[in-house]
Design a protein around this motif. Structure first.
Motif, PDB file in Angstrom:
ATOM      1  N   GLU A  45       0.828  -1.193   0.000  1.00 51.81           N
ATOM      2  CA  GLU A  45       0.000   0.000   0.000  1.00 51.81           C
ATOM      3  C   GLU A  45       0.868   1.251   0.000  1.00 51.81           C
ATOM      4  OE1 GLU A  45      -2.283   0.985   3.473  1.00 51.81           O
ATOM      5  OE2 GLU A  45      -0.784   0.162   4.858  1.00 51.81           O
ATOM      6  N   ARG A  46       0.365   2.265  -0.660  1.00 53.03           N
ATOM      7  CA  ARG A  46       1.081   3.531  -0.664  1.00 53.03           C
ATOM      8  C   ARG A  46       0.792   4.283   0.617  1.00 53.03           C
ATOM      9  NH1 ARG A  46      -0.008   7.829  -5.320  1.00 53.03           N
ATOM     10  NH2 ARG A  46      -1.499   8.671  -3.825  1.00 53.03           N
ATOM     11  N   VAL A  47       1.845   4.746   1.250  1.00 52.50           N
ATOM     12  CA  VAL A  47       1.744   5.417   2.535  1.00 52.50           C
ATOM     13  C   VAL A  47       1.792   6.929   2.373  1.00 52.50           C
ATOM     14  CG1 VAL A  47       2.929   5.748   4.735  1.00 52.50           C
ATOM     15  CG2 VAL A  47       2.726   3.462   3.774  1.00 52.50           C
ATOM     16  N   ALA A  48       2.712   7.395   1.539  1.00 51.62           N
ATOM     17  CA  ALA A  48       2.903   8.842   1.407  1.00 51.62           C
ATOM     18  C   ALA A  48       3.479   9.160   0.039  1.00 51.62           C
ATOM     19  CB  ALA A  48       3.830   9.365   2.492  1.00 51.62           C
ATOM     20  N   HIS A  49       3.188  10.359  -0.416  1.00 52.20           N
ATOM     21  CA  HIS A  49       3.640  10.827  -1.734  1.00 52.20           C
ATOM     22  C   HIS A  49       4.097  12.270  -1.586  1.00 52.20           C
ATOM     23  CE1 HIS A  49       3.018  11.704  -6.168  1.00 52.20           C
ATOM     24  NE2 HIS A  49       2.884  12.903  -5.661  1.00 52.20           N
ATOM     25  N   ILE A  50       5.178  12.602  -2.292  1.00 48.54           N
ATOM     26  CA  ILE A  50       5.601  14.002  -2.380  1.00 48.54           C
ATOM     27  C   ILE A  50       5.927  14.289  -3.843  1.00 48.54           C
ATOM     28  CG2 ILE A  50       8.013  13.479  -1.775  1.00 48.54           C
ATOM     29  CD1 ILE A  50       8.021  16.231  -0.287  1.00 48.54           C
ATOM     30  N   SER A  51       5.462  15.429  -4.315  1.00 53.04           N
ATOM     31  CA  SER A  51       5.665  15.774  -5.719  1.00 53.04           C
ATOM     32  C   SER A  51       7.132  16.101  -5.990  1.00 53.04           C
ATOM     33  CB  SER A  51       4.781  16.954  -6.090  1.00 53.04           C
ATOM     34  OG  SER A  51       5.142  18.087  -5.333  1.00 53.04           O
ATOM     35  N   SER A  52       7.461  16.176  -7.265  1.00 51.30           N
ATOM     36  CA  SER A  52       8.849  16.414  -7.654  1.00 51.30           C
ATOM     37  C   SER A  52       9.374  17.731  -7.104  1.00 51.30           C
ATOM     38  CB  SER A  52       8.985  16.378  -9.177  1.00 51.30           C
ATOM     39  OG  SER A  52       8.116  17.325  -9.776  1.00 51.30           O
ATOM     40  N   SER A  53       8.498  18.730  -7.014  1.00 50.07           N
ATOM     41  CA  SER A  53       8.903  20.039  -6.487  1.00 50.07           C
ATOM     42  C   SER A  53       8.890  20.086  -4.970  1.00 50.07           C
ATOM     43  CB  SER A  53       7.971  21.120  -7.014  1.00 50.07           C
ATOM     44  OG  SER A  53       6.677  20.943  -6.460  1.00 50.07           O
ATOM     45  N   GLY A  54       8.253  19.102  -4.376  1.00 52.26           N
ATOM     46  CA  GLY A  54       8.067  19.109  -2.928  1.00 52.26           C
ATOM     47  C   GLY A  54       6.869  19.919  -2.479  1.00 52.26           C
ATOM     48  N   GLY A  55       6.143  20.488  -3.429  1.00 52.06           N
ATOM     49  CA  GLY A  55       5.053  21.372  -3.074  1.00 52.06           C
ATOM     50  C   GLY A  55       3.750  20.686  -2.725  1.00 52.06           C
TER      51      GLY A  55
END
Length: 117
Positions: A45-55
């Motif tokens: 399962e996916r727990v967390a995601h952060i975009s390429s910019s970190g935004g």
């Protein structure tokens, strides 16, 4: 390409751990970064995601308010700060890089996190 997780281990319920994933071999800043986990007998399962910019970040409901994902593009590293850990957080945790354009993705080898009650 390498993604190498570190920081796992055994912790008591209510404790904290910080996972790190050091990356190399691809353009880190152009990839979204995610943390997944897989417990025995359960699907990944996916727990967390952060975009390429970190935004932009988002979290699974089960960890919202307890886990924080962050990234340091200068160090090609993504982190997962885990607080108020529960026994049900016990799993192998994987970092994943997904191209912000296209479908290329890479996986780390996984690291064990065990939370005792």
């Amino acid at each position: 390409v390498q993604l190498v997780e570190s920081g796992g281990g055994l912790v008591q319920s209510g404790g904290s751990l910080t996972l790190s994933c050091a990356s190399s071999g691809f353009t880190f800043s152009t990839y979204h970064l995610r943390w997944f986990r897989q417990a025995p007998g359960r699907e990944r399962e996916r727990v967390a995601h952060i975009s390429s910019s970190g935004g932009m970040t988002n979290y699974a409901d089960s960890v919202k308010g307890r886990f924080t994902i962050s990234r340091d593009n200068a160090k090609n590293t993504v982190y997962l700060q885990m607080n108020s850990l529960k026994p049900e957080d016990t799993a192998v945790y994987f970092c994943n890089a997904l191209a912000s354009r296209g479908i290329q993705q890479y996986w780390g080898q996984g690291i064990q996190v065990a939370v005792s009650s």
